[in-house]
Design a protein around this motif. Structure first.
Motif, PDB file in Angstrom:
ATOM      1  N   ASP A   1      46.046  57.706  15.364  1.00 17.57           N
ATOM      2  CA  ASP A   1      47.399  58.161  15.056  1.00 17.57           C
ATOM      3  C   ASP A   1      47.366  59.379  14.135  1.00 17.57           C
ATOM      4  OD1 ASP A   1      50.442  57.644  14.899  1.00 17.57           O
ATOM      5  OD2 ASP A   1      49.832  57.734  12.788  1.00 17.57           O
ATOM      6  N   THR A   2      46.540  59.332  13.097  1.00 17.03           N
ATOM      7  CA  THR A   2      46.540  60.402  12.104  1.00 17.03           C
ATOM      8  C   THR A   2      45.899  61.668  12.659  1.00 17.03           C
ATOM      9  OG1 THR A   2      46.303  58.661  10.432  1.00 17.03           O
ATOM     10  CG2 THR A   2      46.117  60.931   9.686  1.00 17.03           C
ATOM     11  N   VAL A   3      44.831  61.520  13.432  1.00 13.34           N
ATOM     12  CA  VAL A   3      44.241  62.704  14.073  1.00 13.34           C
ATOM     13  C   VAL A   3      45.266  63.367  14.992  1.00 13.34           C
ATOM     14  CG1 VAL A   3      42.519  63.521  15.732  1.00 13.34           C
ATOM     15  CG2 VAL A   3      41.857  61.906  13.938  1.00 13.34           C
ATOM     16  N   GLY A   4      45.934  62.555  15.810  1.00 18.65           N
ATOM     17  CA  GLY A   4      46.948  63.114  16.705  1.00 18.65           C
ATOM     18  C   GLY A   4      48.080  63.786  15.957  1.00 18.65           C
ATOM     19  N   PHE A   5      48.478  63.207  14.839  1.00 17.13           N
ATOM     20  CA  PHE A   5      49.535  63.787  14.024  1.00 17.13           C
ATOM     21  C   PHE A   5      49.114  65.144  13.463  1.00 17.13           C
ATOM     22  CE2 PHE A   5      51.670  64.197   9.833  1.00 17.13           C
ATOM     23  CZ  PHE A   5      52.984  64.253  10.269  1.00 17.13           C
ATOM     24  N   ALA A   6      47.884  65.216  12.949  1.00 14.97           N
ATOM     25  CA  ALA A   6      47.390  66.484  12.406  1.00 14.97           C
ATOM     26  C   ALA A   6      47.329  67.558  13.478  1.00 14.97           C
ATOM     27  CB  ALA A   6      46.011  66.282  11.776  1.00 14.97           C
ATOM     28  N   ARG A   7      46.874  67.183  14.655  1.00  9.75           N
ATOM     29  CA  ARG A   7      46.803  68.151  15.745  1.00  9.75           C
ATOM     30  C   ARG A   7      48.205  68.621  16.149  1.00  9.75           C
ATOM     31  NH1 ARG A   7      42.788  70.994  17.327  1.00  9.75           N
ATOM     32  NH2 ARG A   7      43.048  70.587  19.550  1.00  9.75           N
ATOM     33  N   ALA A   8      49.153  67.692  16.133  1.00  5.47           N
ATOM     34  CA  ALA A   8      50.527  68.050  16.495  1.00  5.47           C
ATOM     35  C   ALA A   8      51.143  69.012  15.489  1.00  5.47           C
ATOM     36  CB  ALA A   8      51.382  66.787  16.604  1.00  5.47           C
ATOM     37  N   LEU A   9      50.657  68.985  14.229  1.00  8.05           N
ATOM     38  CA  LEU A   9      51.153  69.913  13.214  1.00  8.05           C
ATOM     39  C   LEU A   9      50.540  71.306  13.373  1.00  8.05           C
ATOM     40  CD1 LEU A   9      51.131  67.726   9.956  1.00  8.05           C
ATOM     41  CD2 LEU A   9      53.111  68.387  11.347  1.00  8.05           C
ATOM     42  N   GLY A  10      49.572  71.428  14.252  1.00  6.18           N
ATOM     43  CA  GLY A  10      48.942  72.725  14.469  1.00  6.18           C
ATOM     44  C   GLY A  10      47.595  72.888  13.800  1.00  6.18           C
ATOM     45  N   VAL A  11      47.047  71.821  13.247  1.00  7.65           N
ATOM     46  CA  VAL A  11      45.725  71.898  12.609  1.00  7.65           C
ATOM     47  C   VAL A  11      44.672  72.028  13.710  1.00  7.65           C
ATOM     48  CG1 VAL A  11      44.060  70.732  11.130  1.00  7.65           C
ATOM     49  CG2 VAL A  11      46.513  70.513  10.656  1.00  7.65           C
ATOM     50  N   ARG A  12      43.904  73.088  13.663  1.00  2.13           N
ATOM     51  CA  ARG A  12      42.918  73.339  14.711  1.00  2.13           C
ATOM     52  C   ARG A  12      41.657  72.517  14.542  1.00  2.13           C
ATOM     53  NH1 ARG A  12      41.431  79.294  14.566  1.00  2.13           N
ATOM     54  NH2 ARG A  12      40.034  78.583  16.219  1.00  2.13           N
ATOM     55  N   HIS A  13      41.276  72.281  13.297  1.00  2.00           N
ATOM     56  CA  HIS A  13      40.026  71.569  13.038  1.00  2.00           C
ATOM     57  C   HIS A  13      40.325  70.276  12.279  1.00  2.00           C
ATOM     58  CE1 HIS A  13      37.645  74.928  14.458  1.00  2.00           C
ATOM     59  NE2 HIS A  13      38.382  75.731  13.703  1.00  2.00           N
ATOM     60  N   VAL A  14      40.033  69.158  12.920  1.00  2.00           N
ATOM     61  CA  VAL A  14      40.218  67.850  12.297  1.00  2.00           C
ATOM     62  C   VAL A  14      38.882  67.123  12.336  1.00  2.00           C
ATOM     63  CG1 VAL A  14      41.452  65.652  12.331  1.00  2.00           C
ATOM     64  CG2 VAL A  14      42.615  67.750  13.084  1.00  2.00           C
ATOM     65  N   SER A  15      38.393  66.737  11.184  1.00  2.00           N
ATOM     66  CA  SER A  15      37.148  65.973  11.114  1.00  2.00           C
ATOM     67  C   SER A  15      37.447  64.570  10.620  1.00  2.00           C
ATOM     68  CB  SER A  15      36.132  66.661  10.197  1.00  2.00           C
ATOM     69  OG  SER A  15      36.671  66.849   8.897  1.00  2.00           O
ATOM     70  N   VAL A  16      36.691  63.618  11.113  1.00  2.38           N
ATOM     71  CA  VAL A  16      36.848  62.221  10.701  1.00  2.38           C
ATOM     72  C   VAL A  16      35.550  61.781  10.034  1.00  2.38           C
ATOM     73  CG1 VAL A  16      37.165  59.842  11.462  1.00  2.38           C
ATOM     74  CG2 VAL A  16      38.552  61.673  12.452  1.00  2.38           C
ATOM     75  N   GLY A  17      35.650  61.478   8.740  1.00  2.78           N
ATOM     76  CA  GLY A  17      34.513  60.984   7.998  1.00  2.78           C
ATOM     77  C   GLY A  17      34.473  59.467   8.064  1.00  2.78           C
ATOM     78  N   ILE A  18      33.415  58.936   8.629  1.00  4.13           N
ATOM     79  CA  ILE A  18      33.289  57.479   8.751  1.00  4.13           C
ATOM     80  C   ILE A  18      32.612  56.967   7.484  1.00  4.13           C
ATOM     81  CG2 ILE A  18      32.385  55.585  10.136  1.00  4.13           C
ATOM     82  CD1 ILE A  18      32.532  57.381  12.562  1.00  4.13           C
ATOM     83  N   GLU A  19      33.441  56.471   6.569  1.00  3.99           N
ATOM     84  CA  GLU A  19      32.946  56.005   5.280  1.00  3.99           C
ATOM     85  C   GLU A  19      32.077  54.767   5.451  1.00  3.99           C
ATOM     86  OE1 GLU A  19      34.685  55.162   0.785  1.00  3.99           O
ATOM     87  OE2 GLU A  19      35.945  54.734   2.528  1.00  3.99           O
TER      88      GLU A  19
ATOM     89  N   THR B   1      46.541  58.583   6.820  1.00  6.20           N
ATOM     90  CA  THR B   1      47.987  58.386   6.787  1.00  6.20           C
ATOM     91  C   THR B   1      48.673  59.713   7.077  1.00  6.20           C
ATOM     92  OG1 THR B   1      48.347  58.928   4.455  1.00  6.20           O
ATOM     93  CG2 THR B   1      47.672  56.660   4.946  1.00  6.20           C
ATOM     94  N   ARG B   2      49.789  59.644   7.747  1.00  8.01           N
ATOM     95  CA  ARG B   2      50.539  60.859   8.042  1.00  8.01           C
ATOM     96  C   ARG B   2      50.996  61.565   6.777  1.00  8.01           C
ATOM     97  NH1 ARG B   2      54.243  60.335  13.446  1.00  8.01           N
ATOM     98  NH2 ARG B   2      52.609  59.534  14.845  1.00  8.01           N
ATOM     99  N   GLN B   3      51.374  60.798   5.763  1.00  8.18           N
ATOM    100  CA  GLN B   3      51.860  61.401   4.527  1.00  8.18           C
ATOM    101  C   GLN B   3      50.785  62.259   3.881  1.00  8.18           C
ATOM    102  OE1 GLN B   3      53.242  58.583   1.631  1.00  8.18           O
ATOM    103  NE2 GLN B   3      53.929  60.163   0.190  1.00  8.18           N
ATOM    104  N   ASP B   4      49.550  61.753   3.817  1.00  9.77           N
ATOM    105  CA  ASP B   4      48.465  62.547   3.237  1.00  9.77           C
ATOM    106  C   ASP B   4      48.260  63.848   4.001  1.00  9.77           C
ATOM    107  OD1 ASP B   4      48.023  60.586   1.357  1.00  9.77           O
ATOM    108  OD2 ASP B   4      45.886  60.344   1.812  1.00  9.77           O
ATOM    109  N   VAL B   5      48.320  63.773   5.314  1.00 10.05           N
ATOM    110  CA  VAL B   5      48.115  64.963   6.139  1.00 10.05           C
ATOM    111  C   VAL B   5      49.246  65.963   5.929  1.00 10.05           C
ATOM    112  CG1 VAL B   5      47.964  65.829   8.497  1.00 10.05           C
ATOM    113  CG2 VAL B   5      46.710  63.766   7.842  1.00 10.05           C
ATOM    114  N   GLU B   6      50.464  65.480   5.848  1.00 12.27           N
ATOM    115  CA  GLU B   6      51.599  66.379   5.595  1.00 12.27           C
ATOM    116  C   GLU B   6      51.409  67.130   4.287  1.00 12.27           C
ATOM    117  OE1 GLU B   6      55.637  64.643   7.621  1.00 12.27           O
ATOM    118  OE2 GLU B   6      54.905  63.622   5.829  1.00 12.27           O
ATOM    119  N   VAL B   7      50.980  66.434   3.243  1.00 13.27           N
ATOM    120  CA  VAL B   7      50.765  67.077   1.941  1.00 13.27           C
ATOM    121  C   VAL B   7      49.628  68.094   2.039  1.00 13.27           C
ATOM    122  CG1 VAL B   7      50.087  66.691  -0.458  1.00 13.27           C
ATOM    123  CG2 VAL B   7      51.672  65.106   0.653  1.00 13.27           C
ATOM    124  N   ALA B   8      48.549  67.719   2.724  1.00 10.62           N
ATOM    125  CA  ALA B   8      47.413  68.629   2.862  1.00 10.62           C
ATOM    126  C   ALA B   8      47.808  69.903   3.593  1.00 10.62           C
ATOM    127  CB  ALA B   8      46.271  67.936   3.598  1.00 10.62           C
TER     128      ALA B   8
END
Length: 391
Positions: free
Chosen positions: A131-149, A85-92
């Motif tokens: 959507d969330t990966v793209g949002f994190a990258r747009a905020l300037g986060v260089r490293h985004v990992s996706v954990g497939i639960e 979610t975008r909200q979680d990423v914003e808080v992080a």
């Protein structure tokens, strides 16, 4: 010329420590922000590549812990946990910034989780990730990992769709989670091999294995052999249910057998026990007796046959060397100790005995002991010295 396995070139394994997140979320393991900072410093000093600090959006304490750890780490990368979610990423990002911060997103990776936990479709799960990966990258986060639960129970189609969506959106790491600890090494290795083919390097491929069958280490190593670059671990293996891949067991195995697997880590094996002791103090964890590397008696014995061998040459029963892991050998006196250990004590004291005296001492100090408790060698030696001195 024959090349021995231990002499072969090895590939460095990246290590992500999630003691402060996955380990802490298990019952009884809660830590205050200042305690997390202390442990983050200790864990970083061991040489891990990434310290996963917390789930910042889950509570004010996790937010504060993330903020403080982000200011504390000097070498290792900070990681945080977020839902898609975008909200979680914003808080992080508010808590950990973007400069040295890996935002780790959890994707819904099995049909049983889609239906019974989330109540969403596969398409919705993939859209969340992209959507969330793209949002994190747009905020300037260089490293985004996706954990497939729950990836170990997900269909190939679902895991592939999530993987492709994550990478297309800008993720640079895919984490395969055996969330319920249900996989065998053969199964998990096959999963990693498939995903490695879908996500070639330089994409990082990471393992996150739980220990419900006692296979977390075996599964993680199978994943590395199949092409994974990274292992997520916890100190002492703490974590949900049976726990996670233990840092100390991974480091020990690769320290001794890394040549056979073509793998190594840069973990400071000698410093791990001190860090684990600090963790036990912080979360009030009882000392285990027989846990590999960290157990109270992992390098201790009362068995006479073992003691006889160790006194002659420690390699007889110590394949894993205690000093290499900040531990000490412990020879303890109990009902199963033999005559060799008593002779050893008498030799240390410089005392000779007749056969009759020796037999009497052997009965009183070894075979005639009440109960099943054992005693430290030094304690028995002092008592024996006082008796023989007439005191």
């Amino acid at each position: 010329m024959t090349v021995r396995p231990e002499d072969r070139p090895t590939r460095r394994v990246s290590v992500v420590d999630t003691t402060l997140r996955d380990g802490e979320q298990a019952p009884g393991n809660a830590m205050e922000p200042d305690e997390k900072v202390e442990m983050a410093q200790r864990i970083e000093a061991l040489g891990v590549d990434v310290v996963e600090a917390a789930f910042p959006a889950s509570s004010p304490r996790d937010f504060e812990a993330t903020r403080l750890i982000a200011q504390t780490l000097k070498r290792a990368r900070l990681a945080t946990f977020s839902r898609t979610t975008r909200q979680d990423v914003e808080v992080a990002v508010e808590a950990g910034g973007t400069g040295n911060h890996e935002v780790q997103l959890v994707a819904t990776g099995s049909e049983i989780h889609l239906e019974h936990k989330r109540g969403i479709t596969r398409e919705q799960a993939v859209r969340e990730v992209t959507d969330t990966v793209g949002f994190a990258r747009a905020l300037g986060v260089r490293h985004v990992s996706v954990g497939i639960e729950d990836a170990s129970r997900g269909s190939d189609d679902l895991v592939r769709a999530l993987c492709d969506g994550a990478l297309d959106a800008g993720a640079d790491c895919v984490i395969l989670a055996d969330t319920t600890g249900c996989a065998t090494p053969e199964e998990f290795g096959a999963l990693v091999a498939k995903v490695r083919a879908w996500a070639p390097r330089p994409v990082r491929l990471s393992t996150h294995c739980h220990n419900d069958f006692g296979l977390s280490l075996a599964n993680a190593v199978a994943g590395l052999v199949a092409g994974a670059d990274e292992v997520q671990v916890t100190l002492g293996g703490i974590g949900e249910r049976g726990g996670n891949t233990p840092l100390e067991e991974l480091a020990a195995l690769l320290a001794y057998k890394g040549g056979r697997y073509g793998l190594h880590t840069d973990i400071d094996t000698a410093g791990m026990y001190e860090a684990y002791t600090a963790l036990r103090r912080v979360i009030r964890l009882e000392e285990p007796r027989n846990k590999p590397i960290f157990g109270r008696y992992a390098f201790g014995t009362t068995a006479g046959i073992h003691q006889q061998g160790i006194l002659s040459n420690p390699a007889t029963y110590e394949y894993v060397e205690p000093a290499r892991f900040g531990r000490e050998r412990a020879l303890l006196i109990g009902r199963h100790s033999g005559r060799t250990i008593l002779r050893h004590l008498l030799d240390q004291l410089g005392v000779g005995t007749t056969d009759e005296q020796f037999t009497e001492l052997y009965h009183r100090y070894i075979t005639g002991r009440e109960g099943s408790d054992s005693e430290d060698l030094a304690v028995v030696r002092d008592r024996l010295a006082r008796e023989l001195a007439g005191g």
